[in-house]
Write a protein that holds these residues in place. Structure first.
Motif, PDB file in Angstrom:
ATOM      1  N   GLN A 190       0.821  -1.213   0.000  1.00 30.40           N
ATOM      2  CA  GLN A 190       0.000   0.000   0.000  1.00 30.40           C
ATOM      3  C   GLN A 190       0.853   1.261   0.000  1.00 30.40           C
ATOM      4  OE1 GLN A 190      -2.307  -0.975   3.511  1.00 30.40           O
ATOM      5  NE2 GLN A 190      -4.092  -1.566   2.285  1.00 30.40           N
ATOM      6  N   LEU A 191       2.030   1.191   0.625  1.00 30.27           N
ATOM      7  CA  LEU A 191       2.914   2.351   0.673  1.00 30.27           C
ATOM      8  C   LEU A 191       3.660   2.577  -0.639  1.00 30.27           C
ATOM      9  CD1 LEU A 191       4.483   1.958   4.238  1.00 30.27           C
ATOM     10  CD2 LEU A 191       2.836   3.687   3.505  1.00 30.27           C
ATOM     11  N   MET A 192       3.845   1.514  -1.410  1.00 33.09           N
ATOM     12  CA  MET A 192       4.570   1.642  -2.680  1.00 33.09           C
ATOM     13  C   MET A 192       3.788   2.546  -3.634  1.00 33.09           C
ATOM     14  SD  MET A 192       7.192   0.823  -4.608  1.00 33.09           S
ATOM     15  CE  MET A 192       7.929  -0.529  -3.688  1.00 33.09           C
ATOM     16  N   PRO A 193       4.419   3.608  -4.157  1.00 30.54           N
ATOM     17  CA  PRO A 193       3.729   4.466  -5.133  1.00 30.54           C
ATOM     18  C   PRO A 193       3.192   3.646  -6.299  1.00 30.54           C
ATOM     19  CG  PRO A 193       5.767   5.496  -4.422  1.00 30.54           C
ATOM     20  CD  PRO A 193       5.770   4.108  -3.845  1.00 30.54           C
ATOM     21  N   LYS A 194       1.961   3.890  -6.647  1.00 27.93           N
ATOM     22  CA  LYS A 194       1.281   3.040  -7.631  1.00 27.93           C
ATOM     23  C   LYS A 194       1.967   3.035  -8.992  1.00 27.93           C
ATOM     24  CE  LYS A 194      -1.609   1.746  -4.607  1.00 27.93           C
ATOM     25  NZ  LYS A 194      -0.776   2.211  -3.481  1.00 27.93           N
ATOM     26  N   GLN A 195       2.663   4.130  -9.356  1.00 35.27           N
ATOM     27  CA  GLN A 195       3.316   4.157 -10.664  1.00 35.27           C
ATOM     28  C   GLN A 195       4.508   3.214 -10.722  1.00 35.27           C
ATOM     29  OE1 GLN A 195       3.263   6.710  -8.510  1.00 35.27           O
ATOM     30  NE2 GLN A 195       5.050   8.064  -8.704  1.00 35.27           N
ATOM     31  N   TYR A 196       4.983   2.752  -9.547  1.00 33.87           N
ATOM     32  CA  TYR A 196       6.117   1.846  -9.521  1.00 33.87           C
ATOM     33  C   TYR A 196       5.725   0.400  -9.254  1.00 33.87           C
ATOM     34  CZ  TYR A 196       8.591   6.292  -8.848  1.00 33.87           C
ATOM     35  OH  TYR A 196       9.061   7.564  -8.976  1.00 33.87           O
ATOM     36  N   PHE A 197       4.556   0.184  -8.684  1.00 36.54           N
ATOM     37  CA  PHE A 197       4.192  -1.156  -8.233  1.00 36.54           C
ATOM     38  C   PHE A 197       3.871  -2.077  -9.409  1.00 36.54           C
ATOM     39  CE2 PHE A 197       1.058  -4.271  -6.519  1.00 36.54           C
ATOM     40  CZ  PHE A 197       1.982  -4.994  -5.769  1.00 36.54           C
ATOM     41  N   ASP A 198       4.641  -3.158  -9.525  1.00 38.37           N
ATOM     42  CA  ASP A 198       4.449  -4.147 -10.581  1.00 38.37           C
ATOM     43  C   ASP A 198       4.613  -5.527  -9.970  1.00 38.37           C
ATOM     44  OD1 ASP A 198       4.405  -5.808 -12.750  1.00 38.37           O
ATOM     45  OD2 ASP A 198       6.089  -4.887 -13.807  1.00 38.37           O
ATOM     46  N   PRO A 199       3.511  -6.208  -9.624  1.00 36.48           N
ATOM     47  CA  PRO A 199       3.611  -7.511  -8.957  1.00 36.48           C
ATOM     48  C   PRO A 199       4.324  -8.571  -9.785  1.00 36.48           C
ATOM     49  CG  PRO A 199       1.355  -7.093  -9.655  1.00 36.48           C
ATOM     50  CD  PRO A 199       2.105  -5.815  -9.844  1.00 36.48           C
TER      51      PRO A 199
END
Length: 322
Positions: A190-199
């Motif tokens: 949740q803390l990871m900025p969404k533009q960087y999050f790639d599961p």
């Protein structure tokens, strides 16, 4: 007895001299590995560590190297107006940044007992054995230094530079001394900025005790993971993001009389280690310990290519127990 001792000394001199000659075939003037052997040594070094296999390793021709970054982090879509170009204010511009790898010198040592030296010389396997032993020693210490490095440390090796854990300072969550479970991983996601999050590209990295705690907490709830290298190395996962045990993550960070560790959420390729191609090999003998000594000198540095895309949990319980 004296004759046998002299015979042993003669044999030792013969085998160590032969080992020196074989090492000399690997190095150029000044004791540096020739290009082909330097490349092979770095490949062995990486293969000796699961962590180094997952991250980015950059062979460097000199002491510094710039990692250039370019990306669009803001809103790029605008409403279209027929027959009219976007205004200057509405045009998207990529952000240009750079991170500089600036290598420092490190020394690693491997010792080969005379008996092992003789066996390898006689069987024609000395060079391969020597490179395997030395690369393993270098790999272990390089991994420890690049993970745990802290310029305030009392450990001379760790004090050389700030490692990946110390550098991860933008997104930090204090887990409060609890064992690793899905709750901590959820917060990091949740803390990871969404533009960087790639599961599909990211993983959770932590110490072995914390990884065991997580595996135990989800033992009866298997998670389907993808097919990337780090997910194959994982012991399980949360929301399709694998959890990887890294033995050299520190597990003795004392907080309130408890041993704790860290958890990192990142794309492992974001972690970059630069190693100069100029690797020097020197040899010596310890006649009292009856050992052949091989010393490698190399220069290396470690940086996150983009540190804002790294989330760290601290104060995660790492002691053994229920």
């Amino acid at each position: 007895g004296e004759r046998k001792d002299m015979s042993d000394i003669h044999d030792n001199m013969h085998f160590t001299t032969k080992a020196d000659l074989e090492v000399a075939t690997l190095v150029s003037g000044g004791g540096y590995l020739v290009t082909e052997q330097s490349q092979k040594f770095m490949e062995l070094l990486i293969l000796a560590s699961k962590f180094l296999q997952l991250i980015t390793t950059k062979p460097m021709s000199g002491p510094s190297f710039e990692i250039s970054k370019m990306g669009f982090t803001g809103t790029v879509l605008r409403g279209a107006n027929e027959n009219r170009a976007l205004s200057v204010a509405d045009r998207s511009r990529p952000e240009f940044q750079k991170v500089v790898l600036q290598t420092q010198e490190f020394i690693a040592e491997a010792r080969i007992p005379y008996g092992v030296l003789e066996d390898n010389i006689e069987h024609g396997t000395f060079i391969n054995s020597m490179q395997a032993m030395l690369s393993k020693a270098v790999s272990r210490d390089l991994e420890k230094m690049t993970i745990q490095g802290d310029t305030t440390s009392s450990d001379p090796l760790l004090a050389k530079m700030d490692g990946f854990l110390k550098q991860a300072a933008t997104i930090v969550y204090n887990a409060g001394g609890v064992r690793l479970g899905k709750g901590i991983l959820k917060v990091l996601m949740q803390l990871m900025p969404k533009q960087y999050f790639d599961p599909t590209a990211m993983g959770f990295f932590t110490g072995s005790n914390a990884a065991i705690d997580f595996a135990d907490s989800v033992a009866n709830r298997p998670t389907q993971l993808g097919d990337s290298a780090f997910q194959k190395a994982s012991i399980g996962g949360y929301m399709n993001v694998g959890v990887v045990s890294v033995p050299l993550f520190p597990q003795e960070i004392v907080v309130s009389s408890q041993n704790t560790t860290n958890v990192i959420l990142c794309d492992p390729k974001n972690a970059t280690i630069g190693i100069q191609r100029d690797i020097r090999i020197e040899t010596a003998k310890d006649i009292s310990a009856r050992e052949y000594i091989i010393v490698a000198t190399l220069r290396a540095d470690a940086k996150w290519a983009h540190e804002p895309a790294v989330a760290k949990a601290t104060n995660v319980l790492a002691s053994a127990g229920l």
